[in-house]
Design a protein around this motif. Structure first.
Motif, short mmCIF file in Angstrom:
data_model
loop_
_atom_site.label_atom_id
_atom_site.label_comp_id
_atom_site.label_asym_id
_atom_site.label_seq_id
_atom_site.Cartn_x
_atom_site.Cartn_y
_atom_site.Cartn_z
N TYR A 324 0.53 -1.23 -0.58
CA TYR A 324 0.02 -0.10 -0.07
C TYR A 324 1.12 1.16 -0.27
N LEU A 325 1.87 1.18 1.01
CA LEU A 325 3.26 2.41 0.61
C LEU A 325 3.77 2.14 -1.03
N LEU A 326 3.62 1.40 -1.74
CA LEU A 326 4.18 1.16 -3.20
C LEU A 326 2.77 2.19 -3.50
N LEU A 327 1.62 2.32 -3.16
CA LEU A 327 0.69 3.08 -3.60
C LEU A 327 0.45 4.84 -3.74
N ARG A 328 1.11 4.83 -2.43
CA ARG A 328 0.85 6.41 -2.24
C ARG A 328 1.96 6.52 -3.08
N ASP A 329 3.29 5.98 -3.47
CA ASP A 329 4.35 6.14 -3.76
C ASP A 329 4.41 6.46 -5.60
N THR A 341 -3.93 -3.45 -9.69
CA THR A 341 -3.38 -2.97 -8.48
C THR A 341 -4.41 -3.04 -7.27
N TYR A 342 -5.48 -1.85 -7.10
CA TYR A 342 -5.95 -2.41 -5.92
C TYR A 342 -6.81 -3.81 -6.22
N ASN A 343 -6.92 -4.66 -6.72
CA ASN A 343 -7.77 -6.12 -6.34
C ASN A 343 -6.60 -7.23 -5.83
N THR A 344 -5.12 -6.85 -6.41
CA THR A 344 -4.02 -7.03 -5.52
C THR A 344 -4.31 -6.73 -4.57
N LEU A 345 -3.67 -5.65 -4.03
CA LEU A 345 -4.07 -4.90 -2.66
C LEU A 345 -4.96 -5.62 -2.16
N ILE A 346 -6.26 -5.48 -2.36
CA ILE A 346 -7.50 -5.86 -1.83
C ILE A 346 -7.33 -8.15 -1.48
N ASN A 347 -6.56 -8.50 -2.51
CA ASN A 347 -6.77 -9.72 -1.97
C ASN A 347 -5.55 -9.95 -0.93
N GLY A 348 -4.89 -9.27 -1.38
CA GLY A 348 -3.18 -9.32 0.13
C GLY A 348 -3.57 -9.00 1.12
N LEU A 361 -9.86 -0.20 0.90
CA LEU A 361 -8.81 0.08 -0.35
C LEU A 361 -10.83 -0.28 -1.56
N LEU A 362 -11.97 -0.76 -1.31
CA LEU A 362 -13.02 -0.44 -2.01
C LEU A 362 -13.04 0.57 -2.50
N ASN A 363 -13.88 0.80 -1.04
CA ASN A 363 -13.88 2.49 -0.92
C ASN A 363 -13.23 3.64 -1.90
N GLU A 364 -11.63 3.55 -1.77
CA GLU A 364 -10.71 4.75 -1.92
C GLU A 364 -11.01 3.87 -3.92
N MET A 365 -10.75 3.00 -4.68
CA MET A 365 -10.82 2.79 -5.45
C MET A 365 -12.31 2.85 -6.12
N LEU A 366 -13.40 3.27 -5.38
CA LEU A 366 -14.93 3.99 -5.86
C LEU A 366 -14.44 5.15 -6.19
N THR A 367 -13.42 6.20 -4.93
CA THR A 367 -13.65 7.77 -4.98
C THR A 367 -12.78 7.99 -6.34
N PHE A 368 -11.56 7.12 -6.77
CA PHE A 368 -10.80 7.06 -7.45
C PHE A 368 -11.50 6.60 -9.04
N GLY A 369 -12.87 6.36 -9.26
CA GLY A 369 -13.57 6.88 -10.28
C GLY A 369 -13.22 4.71 -10.89
N VAL A 375 -13.09 -10.50 -9.43
CA VAL A 375 -11.62 -10.12 -8.60
C VAL A 375 -11.88 -9.41 -7.86
N THR A 376 -12.13 -8.70 -7.68
CA THR A 376 -12.56 -7.71 -6.07
C THR A 376 -13.28 -7.74 -5.15
N PHE A 377 -14.20 -8.12 -5.49
CA PHE A 377 -15.70 -8.94 -4.58
C PHE A 377 -15.23 -9.90 -4.19
N ASN A 378 -14.74 -10.65 -5.29
CA ASN A 378 -14.59 -12.18 -4.97
C ASN A 378 -13.64 -12.75 -3.53
N ALA A 379 -12.31 -11.76 -4.06
CA ALA A 379 -11.56 -11.31 -2.61
C ALA A 379 -12.24 -11.43 -1.28
N LEU A 380 -12.13 -10.46 -1.67
CA LEU A 380 -13.34 -9.74 -0.69
C LEU A 380 -14.57 -10.83 0.55
N ILE A 381 -15.14 -11.24 -0.73
CA ILE A 381 -16.04 -12.66 -0.26
C ILE A 381 -15.61 -13.68 0.70
#
Length: 1137
Positions: A324-329, A341-348, A361-369, A375-381
């Motif tokens: 996640y620090l790399l994401l900010r970088d 990028t977000y799917n990888t982090l959410i899964n991790g 991260l899901l909310n942040e993902m939606l914020t940035f459009g 893949v996103t939802f499967n990881a969260l489930i």
């Protein structure tokens, strides 16, 4: 050959190649070609010349096309040709021609190979590379060896005016088929003929070598490339850098990158991404960040793919926070993350159990459009399911549907798998039905996940139903499905069902893999089916599966637990010879096995071997070694070993001290146990509950239950010990054994008040207590209570009951208990056999006892030496010497070596039956077997031999006693003196006594007493009194028996005065007269008409001992003494009973 059309040529040149080929093979005359004479042709310098038919070049080409189209191949022999560039249309005609030729009969393999080679060259010239690859693939199959294929192509190379790219294609064909050695051989042969493959082909070879992971070296090929002046490109360097990074040689990879720049090949983004990937894979994330900065300084911009790769590797290594620090970088560098990028982090984060962060991260993902996908939802489930939070998982599932995403099979599979694993079967069934209604295909993975979840929760029947539904849907179970079912069968203890599933695997055309074999072996061992486990292991080896260390260690452990430690060691040796080297756990299992058997020496031998091969011992290893010393009874060595371990870091802990302390308590060495307890505290090793319980148990075992109670109360007051079931069980046991029944029941009540439910051990102790109280009938209530609590009687319970009823000679109840035990499926052990036969023997039913012994042996039940000794002793007591010898023979057949007690019982009965020679032989046999018979057995045999007049053998036996050091020399000589005296050999016994005195050997008091008795019996009291003086000279004092012999002799002779003097002397020596003494004295007094001096003293002593009353003293003396005489006779009779 179906892909080939026909052989073509363009104008004069291409057809000329065919014509030359036809002239080379005479076989074409057999397939319709006219080769009767050579076809004349003239060389042309331009394309406008006329041929044999007098037509122009363009017209000739049209004519050829017509001829080829109508398959009039023979007309080609009458045309004139010239060479020109070939086009794809010509290649197609060549394929058509080849297809026609190969169908003709009578063609030899060499001719076909050459036709294929020519066709390949034509296709390459016509730039038809795919058909050329196909032809070359057929050619490799046809020719076999790569050198033959190369030779065929080379033989037609100049004929077809071909180019070297044909060999490049051949190399790639070999590489595609995984035939790297053949491709290298072509590379070598090309060099011999002055050809070089392209750098792209060389790169393909390098890449294939890297992927193969074999013994071939990329560096050897690179060296050859440079030698042949094949200039590497950036792709080459990228492959080499990848190899260096995989080996961990990052310094060399950096150096190679520097050489790239100097050589004019600056590293590309691919180069850097390769190094970055390996930095992350090896956990060198700081170096990866530094490399990104270096890339920026070189003007190479990192892209989102670079960061995605880094984030993926971090998440894969459970370092999602750094990802996640790399994401900010990325955002700082104006590189915008994408959905990947977000799917990888959410899964991790979900995999790490940090689902709340993943949701943020899901909310942040939606914020940035960015739009979340499946893949996103499967990881969260999956993350919510893993936490057991089904409500949130279902919310996420419904949210996915609200976003317009239709759940896929993967979405349902994740949900169903989690629900089944967490025993939410109703929910799982609902979603499964919904999945089918919505037309989502239920695949093998989904079914397998559900079956696995059902099996893990022990719902095997539901799993089988799901398997049937799977088959109805036309989906065949795979090996993973069957593996889940096998695990489910073992979960509910159904070994037979598991083996049936293995049969199904074979019927389905599959073979069990190594995991299934390991599962079967592990569970068979866990269930105690060791033979079945070894049989499965044998099948595993025959199937070609190599067992892993886990499987091997499971078998070694199981063999050790079954007491077959030698077999376990032999098994490990076999594994070593098969190339599977034992690991540290394997050695630990063996050391623990030998330690459990008390074979400390063997355990240390394995330990030495373990350290020799480079394995480091653990605290478990040291604990097993200490256990071996303790169980073997080597407590001193155990103490020394424990002290030596204090220098080894983290080797000594509470468990180590508990091992030694518990053994000391069991052996009754409580002083050392307490000392060891103090040492623990001094060394800051805190005693635990087991330590205190061991000491309490040791105190109770020694009958010091009160001290144990006080110790426990003090430990409780300090907070070091909590009241536990074992502690109270020890108190109950101690009190029952001490006969304090009421106190024992008090502790049972205290257990109930503290909420400590008595277990089987406690109940067994209570049953044993009732048995000791002779109230065994009260155990029925305890047995009924055990049944109500679903903890039925175990083997120990039955053994205690059987022993109790046997002691009471209640054989009928013992038989009833034994039958109940067998019906309950409990296998009798050696104590069961002993207890049952004990009752039979106590009831004087020896013959029935022998029949029971035979029945136990025939059924394979264990019978120990003590049971045989009991039966042999009983046979000897009943005079059944032949039965006794038969039992000894049975012992030998069963491998039970007769011990000292067995042999001595046999010797006793032989002596009683005057079979002294056999007795001698038996004693000799005992000595050979290392059994040292007791001295009294030899003395008994000496007496018997002398009694039957075999003095010579008796003396030989006496000498043997001295030679074998059965007893001291003076004891052996004294025994011979007594033996001679007992059989009336007075002169011989006296001579032997005098010989002993000359040798300065001190005879035993018993020898003097026997001689005195012999002389008194013969009426020669004077000689008996002389022996008294000899005793005094030897420093020996008369004992009570000696005084009784002399007093009896003197009284019988009528010398009462001396008898009374001896009586006084006896009292002065501190010896208390017994019934024999008083009988002799009273008999002497009564035989005299007149009173003697000393009678008053005797009466006074009789009064003091309670034999007469004060009123009796004043009465008639004779009458009083007669009454006393009768009392003394009665007393002696009672004592004999």
């Amino acid at each position: 050959m179906s892909g080939f059309s026909s052989l073509i040529s363009h104008r004069n040149g291409a057809i000329s190649l065919l014509r030359l080929s036809f002239s080379k093979f005479g076989c074409f005359s057999r397939v319709g070609f006219s080769c009767g004479g050579a076809v004349k042709h003239s060389k042309r310098d331009d394309y406008t010349s006329h041929g044999a038919f007098g037509v122009s070049g363009l017209d000739m080409e049209k004519s050829i096309y017509n001829i080829l189209t109508i398959d009039r191949w023979g007309s080609l022999n009458h045309m004139d040709y010239r060479q020109a560039r070939l086009r794809p249309v010509h290649g197609k005609l060549a394929l058509k021609f080849l297809k026609w030729v190969v169908k003709q009969p009578g063609l030899e393999n060499d001719h076909i190979v050459q036709l294929f080679s020519i066709t390949t060259h034509i296709l390459v010239r016509a730039r038809m590379y795919d058909p050329a690859r196909h032809i070359l693939k057929e050619l490799t199959w046809m020719s076999g060896k790569s050198s033959l294929v190369f030779g065929a192509l080379m033989a037609t190379y100049r004929l077809c005016n071909s180019n070297p790219s044909v060999f490049d294609i051949l190399i790639r064909v070999y590489l595609r088929e995984g035939m790297i050695q053949d491709s290298l051989e072509i590379f070598r042969l090309m060099g011999l003929y002055g050809f070089n493959p392209s750098v792209h082909t060389c790169n393909t070879m390098l890449g294939s070598i890297v992927k193969s992971g074999g013994d071939m070296s990329v560096w050897s090929l690179l060296k050859e490339m440079l030698k042949r002046k094949i200039c590497p490109d950036v792709a080459t360097f990228n492959i080499l850098i990848n190899v260096l990074c995989a080996e961990g040689s990052f310094k060399k990879s950096c150096y190679l990158m520097e050489r790239m720049e100097k050589s004019g090949y600056p590293p590309t983004i691919v180069t850097y991404n390769t190094v970055l990937h390996w930095y992350c894979k090896k956990g060198r994330f700081k170096a990866a960040i530094d490399l990104i900065d270096h890339m920026k300084s070189k003007g190479i911009d990192t892209d989102v793919c670079t960061y995605n790769m880094l984030i993926h590797d971090l998440c894969r290594n459970n370092r999602s926070a750094k990802g996640y620090l790399l994401l900010r970088d990325m955002r700082k560098r104006m590189i915008y993350p994408n959905e990947v990028t977000y799917n990888t982090l959410i899964n991790g984060f979900s995999n790490e159990g940090k689902v709340l962060i993943a949701r943020q991260l899901l909310n942040e993902m939606l914020t940035f459009g960015l739009s979340p996908n499946h893949v996103t939802f499967n990881a969260l489930i999956d993350g919510h399911i893993s936490e057991g939070n089904f409500k949130e998982a279902l919310k996420m599932f419904y949210r996915m549907e609200a976003q317009g995403l239709i759940p896929t099979e993967v979405s349902y599979s994740v949900l169903l798998d989690g629900l089944c694993k967490n025993a939410e079967f109703d929910l799982a069934r609902g979603f499964y039905m919904r999945m089918k209604r919505n037309g989502v295909s239920v695949g093998r993975i989904t079914y397998t996940g559900m079956i696995d979840g059902l099996c893990k929760n022990g719902v095997l029947n539901e799993a089988v139903v799901m398997l049937n539904e799977m088959r109805k849907d036309g989906i065949q179970p795979d090996i993973i499905t069957y593996s889940a079912l096998i695990n489910g069968c073992f979960k509910v203890g159904r070994l037979k069902s598991a083996m049936e599933i293995v049969c199904r695997i074979y019927r389905a055309g599959l073979s069990p893999n190594g995991i299934i074999y390991s599962t079967l072996i592990y569970n068979c061992c866990r269930m105690g089916c060791l033979k079945e486990a070894l049989r499965i292991y044998e099948a595993m080896i025959l199937e070609g599966h190599t067992p892993n260390h886990f499987t091997i260690n499971v078998l070694i452990t199981s063999l050790c637990k079954a007491g077959k430690v030698c077999e376990a060691e032999e098994f490990m040796r076999c594994m070593t010879s098969d190339g599977i080297l034992p690991n540290a756990v394997s050695f630990d299992c063996l050391i623990n096995g030998y330690g459990s058997l008390g074979e400390g020496l063997k355990a240390f031998s394995i330990f030495d071997e373990m350290t020799k091969v480079g394995h480091h011992p653990t605290f478990f290893t040291y604990g097993s070694l200490l256990k071996g010393l303790c169980k073997g009874g080597h407590l001193r060595q155990g103490e020394k070993f424990l002290k030596s371990l204090h220098d080894v870091p983290a080797a000594v802990d509470t468990v180590m001290y508990n091992t030694l302390l518990t053994t000391m308590c069991k052996s009754g060495n409580l002083d050392k146990a307490v000392s060891l307890f103090d040492e623990m505290v001094q060394r800051s090793i805190l005693p635990d509950s087991y330590t205190y319980t061991s000491l309490i148990s040791g105190l109770c075992r020694q009958g010091k239950t009160v001290i144990a109670i006080l110790f426990a109360k003090e430990a409780e007051a300090r907070g070091n010990l909590l009241p536990n079931k074992v502690m109270y069980t020890c108190f109950v046991d101690g009190m029952f054994k001490a006969g304090q029944w009421k106190t024992g029941f008090y502790f049972l009540e205290q257990m109930a008040k503290l909420g400590l439910t008595p277990d089987t051990v406690t109940t067994n102790i209570m049953i044993d207590g009732y048995s000791r109280m002779r109230r065994i009938e009260r155990t029925h209530d305890l047995l009924f209570e055990m049944g109500n609590q679903n903890r039925g009687p175990n083997l120990t319970t039955y053994n205690i009951l059987l022993h109790g009823y046997s002691k009471r000679k209640n054989v009928s109840t013992s038989f009833m208990l034994y039958r109940s035990m067998i019906w309950s499926g409990i296998v009798p052990d050696k104590l069961t056999c002993h207890s049952l036969i004990l009752g039979i023997c106590e009831s004087n039913m020896l013959e029935i006892g022998l029949k029971f012994l035979k029945a136990f042996i025939c059924r394979g039940f264990e019978v120990d030496r003590y049971t045989f000794n009991m039966l042999i002793s009983k046979c000897c007591a009943n005079g059944e010497i032949n039965w006794a010898f038969d039992l000894v023979n049975v012992m030998s057949i069963l491998g039970i070596a007769p011990d000292k007690n067995t042999c001595e019982a046999i010797v006793s009965i032989l002596n009683r039956n005057h079979r002294f020679q056999e007795s001698c032989m038996f004693l000799h046999e005992m000595s050979k077997q290392g059994l040292s018979p007791e001295c009294r057995k030899y003395i008994g045999l000496l007496n018997g031999l002398c009694r039957v007049g075999d003095i010579k053998t008796a003396f030989m036996l006496k000498d043997e006693m001295i030679a074998r050091k059965i007893c001291p020399v003076n004891v052996a000589e004294s025994a011979m003196v007594r033996a001679l005296a007992k059989c009336g050999k007075a002169d011989e016994s006296m001579l032997l006594l005098q010989s002993m005195l000359k040798m300065k050997l001190v005879p035993t008091i018993a020898s003097f007493t026997t001689l005195m008795h012999m002389f008194c019996k013969n009426g020669d009291v004077t000689k008996a009194l002389e022996l008294r003086d000899v005793m005094s000279n030897c420093g020996l004092k008369l004992d009570l028996v000696s005084y009784n012999v002399l007093i009896s002799g003197l009284c019988a002779k009528g010398d009462m005065a001396v008898a009374c003097e001896l009586y006084e002397e006896m009292k002065q020596d501190g010896l208390l007269a017994n019934a024999t003494t008083y009988k002799a004295l009273i008999s002497g007094i009564l035989s005299r008409e007149t009173n003697i001096s000393g009678t008053d003293i005797i009466l006074k002593d009789l009064l003091a001992r309670g034999f007469i009353t004060s009123t009796s003293v004043s009465q008639d003396l004779r009458k009083t003494l007669t009454v006393v005489m009768e009392k003394l006779k009665t007393l002696q009779t009672n004592m004999k009973r």
